[in-house]
Design an enzyme around this catalytic site. Structure first.
Site, PDB file in Angstrom:
ATOM      1  CB  SER A   1      14.441  29.894  71.524  1.00 62.78           C
ATOM      2  OG  SER A   1      13.864  29.262  72.637  1.00 62.78           O
TER       3      SER A   1
ATOM      4  CE  LYS B   1       0.447  42.992  87.085  1.00 66.14           C
ATOM      5  NZ  LYS B   1       1.642  42.209  87.341  1.00 66.14           N
TER       6      LYS B   1
ATOM      7  CG  MET C   1      10.820  36.371  82.663  1.00 60.99           C
ATOM      8  SD  MET C   1      10.379  34.645  82.898  1.00 60.99           S
ATOM      9  CE  MET C   1      11.269  34.331  84.411  1.00 60.99           C
ATOM     10  NE  ARG C   2       6.425  42.991  85.248  1.00 59.87           N
ATOM     11  CZ  ARG C   2       6.922  43.731  86.241  1.00 59.87           C
ATOM     12  NH1 ARG C   2       8.205  43.702  86.507  1.00 59.87           N
ATOM     13  NH2 ARG C   2       6.145  44.489  86.976  1.00 59.87           N
ATOM     14  CG  LEU C   3       2.482  37.042  88.329  1.00 58.49           C
ATOM     15  CD1 LEU C   3       2.021  37.156  89.784  1.00 58.49           C
ATOM     16  CD2 LEU C   3       2.050  35.725  87.723  1.00 58.49           C
TER      17      LEU C   3
ATOM     18  CG  ASN D   1       2.989  31.172  79.994  1.00 59.63           C
ATOM     19  OD1 ASN D   1       3.881  31.685  79.321  1.00 59.63           O
ATOM     20  ND2 ASN D   1       3.224  30.631  81.190  1.00 59.63           N
TER      21      ASN D   1
ATOM     22  CG  HIS E   1       5.684  26.481  83.199  1.00 64.62           C
ATOM     23  ND1 HIS E   1       6.338  27.593  83.720  1.00 64.62           N
ATOM     24  CD2 HIS E   1       5.946  25.453  84.036  1.00 64.62           C
ATOM     25  CE1 HIS E   1       6.944  27.242  84.846  1.00 64.62           C
ATOM     26  NE2 HIS E   1       6.731  25.960  85.050  1.00 64.62           N
TER      27      HIS E   1
HETATM   28  C1  GRF Z   1      10.665  28.830  77.913  1.00 61.71           C
HETATM   29  O1  GRF Z   1      11.205  27.696  78.537  1.00 61.71           O
HETATM   30  C2  GRF Z   1       9.229  28.999  78.283  1.00 61.71           C
HETATM   31  O2  GRF Z   1       8.592  27.778  78.500  1.00 61.71           O
HETATM   32  C3  GRF Z   1       9.310  29.772  79.576  1.00 61.71           C
HETATM   33  O3  GRF Z   1      10.366  30.668  79.384  1.00 61.71           O
HETATM   34  C4  GRF Z   1      11.297  30.115  78.465  1.00 61.71           C
HETATM   35  C5  GRF Z   1      11.543  31.129  77.396  1.00 61.71           C
HETATM   36  O4  GRF Z   1      12.596  30.755  76.562  1.00 61.71           O
HETATM   37  N1  GRF Z   1       8.045  30.378  79.901  1.00 61.71           N
HETATM   38  P1  GRF Z   1      12.827  31.512  75.187  1.00 61.71           P
HETATM   39  O5  GRF Z   1      13.027  32.995  75.504  1.00 61.71           O
HETATM   40  O6  GRF Z   1      11.613  31.295  74.321  1.00 61.71           O
HETATM   41  O7  GRF Z   1      14.052  30.910  74.589  1.00 61.71           O
END
Ligand code: GRF
Length: 193
Positions: A13, A65, A90-92, A107, A109
């Site tokens: 999103s 990696k 979802m990866r460092l 990023n 968060h």
């Molecule tokens: C978001 O809340 C972002 O802040 C976090 O992961 C989520 C991703 O949501 N890092 P989407 O896939 O953009 O809907």
């Protein structure tokens, strides 16, 4: 304009909010690639709707990696990507990408970092009973949600809130704050470095 790659592992999103901001002229960057480490990520269909190229590479297909990131780097170079925008990736990041894109990976968060880093930040804040949480945009380093902060916006948690309503409120801020922050950082018609 700055050529950006958007990295996401999930629904995307935030990627869509950025692509929409570009489409309606609020954000002057050029999204050239959406990259995912998951073939089933919802973000891929969103990218196709906006005619942005996609690429998927799965870490498990590589020896380590470094090998994974070297392949990802080759893709980014093929698309002449200048800046990496993480949105639910979802990866460092490892040293291959961090060194190649030093100072040019950001990023988003869903908390006021350094509070509630890592997974399920909204759920963590809800469980902790805090009265204010929010959204952070930050530069990426080797840590988990630890790089220098670029922008933050607070979201109040009201007595009438539920986890679902808090999630919606935080997402609404994300979808506005990320394009705005990108525009402030790199949103120039002419790229000047
Ligand atoms: C978001 O809340 C972002 O802040 C976090 O992961 C989520 C991703 O949501 N890092 P989407 O896939 O953009 O809907």
């Amino acid at each position: 304009m700055t050529r950006i790659a958007l990295f996401a592992s999930g629904s995307g999103s935030n990627v869509e909010a950025i692509l929409e901001a570009v489409a309606d002229g609020r954000l002057d960057v050029e999204p050239v690639l959406v990259f995912s480490n998951r073939a089933d990520a919802g973000v891929l269909a969103r990218a196709e709707r906006y005619d942005v190229a996609t690429a998927v590479r799965m870490p498990r297909d590589y020896a380590d990696k470094r090998a994974y990131e070297e392949d990802v780097l080759a893709i980014l170079q093929a698309y002449e990507v200048e800046t990496i925008v993480l949105a639910g990736y979802m990866r460092l990041m490892g040293e291959t990408l961090l060194e190649a894109y030093e100072g040019r990976i950001i990023n988003i968060h869903p908390s006021l970092l350094p509070a509630f880093p890592g997974k399920d930040a909204i759920g963590q804040a809800w469980e902790a009973g805090v009265k204010v949480s929010g959204v952070t945009v930050h530069y990426v380093d080797e840590g988990m949600d630890t790089g220098p902060i670029i922008a933050q916006e607070a979201v109040r948690i009201h007595p009438t809130d539920s986890l679902a309503s808090l999630t919606r409120a935080i997402q609404a801020v994300e979808h506005r704050l990320y394009p705005e922050t990108l525009q402030q950082l790199w949103g120039k018609k002419e790229w000047s470095g």
